[in-house]
Design a protein around this motif. Structure first.
Motif, PDB file in Angstrom:
ATOM      1  N   GLU A 187       0.826  -1.205   0.000  1.00 51.66           N
ATOM      2  CA  GLU A 187       0.000   0.000   0.000  1.00 51.66           C
ATOM      3  C   GLU A 187       0.863   1.260   0.000  1.00 51.66           C
ATOM      4  OE1 GLU A 187      -0.401  -2.569   1.965  1.00 51.66           O
ATOM      5  OE2 GLU A 187      -2.320  -3.385   1.264  1.00 51.66           O
ATOM      6  N   GLN A 188       1.963   1.237   0.779  1.00 49.77           N
ATOM      7  CA  GLN A 188       2.848   2.400   0.807  1.00 49.77           C
ATOM      8  C   GLN A 188       3.499   2.630  -0.556  1.00 49.77           C
ATOM      9  OE1 GLN A 188       5.179   0.912   4.206  1.00 49.77           O
ATOM     10  NE2 GLN A 188       4.725   2.823   5.286  1.00 49.77           N
ATOM     11  N   ILE A 189       3.897   1.543  -1.206  1.00 49.63           N
ATOM     12  CA  ILE A 189       4.495   1.667  -2.538  1.00 49.63           C
ATOM     13  C   ILE A 189       3.493   2.250  -3.514  1.00 49.63           C
ATOM     14  CG2 ILE A 189       5.486   0.377  -4.469  1.00 49.63           C
ATOM     15  CD1 ILE A 189       6.613  -1.613  -2.449  1.00 49.63           C
ATOM     16  N   CYS A 190       2.268   1.763  -3.465  1.00 53.92           N
ATOM     17  CA  CYS A 190       1.237   2.249  -4.392  1.00 53.92           C
ATOM     18  C   CYS A 190       0.969   3.730  -4.207  1.00 53.92           C
ATOM     19  CB  CYS A 190      -0.059   1.457  -4.184  1.00 53.92           C
ATOM     20  SG  CYS A 190       0.011  -0.230  -4.793  1.00 53.92           S
ATOM     21  N   HIS A 191       0.910   4.166  -2.955  1.00 52.04           N
ATOM     22  CA  HIS A 191       0.634   5.583  -2.696  1.00 52.04           C
ATOM     23  C   HIS A 191       1.786   6.473  -3.147  1.00 52.04           C
ATOM     24  CE1 HIS A 191      -3.220   5.500  -0.620  1.00 52.04           C
ATOM     25  NE2 HIS A 191      -2.811   4.438   0.062  1.00 52.04           N
TER      26      HIS A 191
ATOM     27  N   LEU B 266       3.793   5.888  -5.801  1.00 54.57           N
ATOM     28  CA  LEU B 266       4.044   5.827  -7.242  1.00 54.57           C
ATOM     29  C   LEU B 266       3.613   7.078  -8.011  1.00 54.57           C
ATOM     30  CD1 LEU B 266       3.192   2.088  -8.012  1.00 54.57           C
ATOM     31  CD2 LEU B 266       5.440   3.162  -7.976  1.00 54.57           C
ATOM     32  N   PRO B 267       2.417   7.646  -7.780  1.00 55.04           N
ATOM     33  CA  PRO B 267       2.017   8.810  -8.580  1.00 55.04           C
ATOM     34  C   PRO B 267       2.963   9.998  -8.444  1.00 55.04           C
ATOM     35  CG  PRO B 267       0.117   7.854  -7.490  1.00 55.04           C
ATOM     36  CD  PRO B 267       1.323   7.189  -6.899  1.00 55.04           C
TER      37      PRO B 267
ATOM     38  N   ARG C  90       0.381   7.698 -17.271  1.00 59.64           N
ATOM     39  CA  ARG C  90      -1.036   7.950 -17.567  1.00 59.64           C
ATOM     40  C   ARG C  90      -1.870   7.860 -16.292  1.00 59.64           C
ATOM     41  NH1 ARG C  90      -5.135   4.538 -18.720  1.00 59.64           N
ATOM     42  NH2 ARG C  90      -3.685   2.772 -18.858  1.00 59.64           N
ATOM     43  N   LYS C  91      -2.758   8.772 -16.118  1.00 59.27           N
ATOM     44  CA  LYS C  91      -3.608   8.790 -14.938  1.00 59.27           C
ATOM     45  C   LYS C  91      -4.427   7.509 -14.860  1.00 59.27           C
ATOM     46  CE  LYS C  91      -7.115  11.530 -12.547  1.00 59.27           C
ATOM     47  NZ  LYS C  91      -7.984  12.717 -12.612  1.00 59.27           N
ATOM     48  N   GLY C  92      -4.477   6.926 -13.700  1.00 58.39           N
ATOM     49  CA  GLY C  92      -5.227   5.690 -13.508  1.00 58.39           C
ATOM     50  C   GLY C  92      -4.370   4.452 -13.594  1.00 58.39           C
ATOM     51  N   THR C  93      -3.066   4.622 -13.966  1.00 61.35           N
ATOM     52  CA  THR C  93      -2.195   3.452 -14.079  1.00 61.35           C
ATOM     53  C   THR C  93      -1.885   2.870 -12.714  1.00 61.35           C
ATOM     54  OG1 THR C  93      -1.175   4.314 -16.069  1.00 61.35           O
ATOM     55  CG2 THR C  93       0.058   2.629 -14.875  1.00 61.35           C
TER      56      THR C  93
END
Length: 207
Positions: free
Chosen positions: A169-173, A175-176, A183-186
């Motif tokens: 979860e920390q990695i995902c947050h 990434l943007p 691309r948005k939503g990736t």
């Protein structure tokens, strides 16, 4: 008279089981032989032998062939009709059984059997189970190559955070903000909505 140097004689190394499994997984994700070999730390020639097999001549002059290593068999979900079920459908149709009775026999819904017969029948309306099975397999979606397989900066970032014991979860947050040009939503900014992206990243980078 030969003098012993005290060195152990060279012999075969330990089996590269983990490396072979990692190599197969990376190639299945779309990596080239050279890229996959670089990732797992083996020579490209070794990868080619794993992938294509190997022909050689032994000391007695006999030709030997070592087949390519095989990936673990893919487990097909029970929600898809198996080849055996399709054979039974064909047998029951030839005896004049109705769609509903066939569905009861197979433990499937009548709509599943009706759709199977309608979609996989031949041009003249006959249902041939082996042909139907091949047609169904060709329509089944193939897994897309993993994103980490072709994106080294992303792979390095994920691997670095895993070494710091970050959670998926920390990695995902993160990434943007680390990769704003994507691309948005990736990225999966919410684990509940896009858990597979983080899970795939962890699995690919950790191995």
């Amino acid at each position: 008279m030969s003098v012993s140097t005290g060195r152990p004689r060279p012999g075969p190394g330990a089996p590269l089981t983990a490396e072979r499994e990692s190599y197969l997984r990376l190639v299945a994700q779309g990596m080239s032989n050279v890229q996959a070999c670089r990732e797992v730390g083996v020579h490209p020639t070794t990868g080619m032998r794993w992938r294509d097999g190997r022909k050689m001549v032994d000391s007695g002059g006999r030709a030997r062939y070592y087949p390519p290593i095989a990936a673990p068999p893919v487990v097909i979900s029970a929600r898809f009709l198996s080849e055996d079920e399709r054979v039974l459908i064909g047998d029951l149709l030839r005896t004049g059984q109705s769609i509903r009775s066939i569905a009861v026999r197979l433990g499937r819904s009548p709509s599943t059997i009706s759709r199977e017969v309608r979609r996989n029948a031949t041009d003249v309306g006959n249902y041939r189970p082996f042909t139907a099975h091949r047609m169904a397999l060709t329509r089944r979606p193939r897994p897309r190559p993993g994103k980490l397989a072709h994106d080294k900066p992303l792979r390095d970032f994920v691997q670095g955070k895993l070494k710091l014991h970050w959670s998926p979860e920390q990695i995902c947050h993160a990434l943007p903000s680390e990769f704003p040009g994507q691309r948005k939503g990736t990225w999966c900014t919410k684990p509940s909505t896009r858990p597979s992206t983080c899970k795939d990243a962890v699995n690919c980078a950790a191995n």
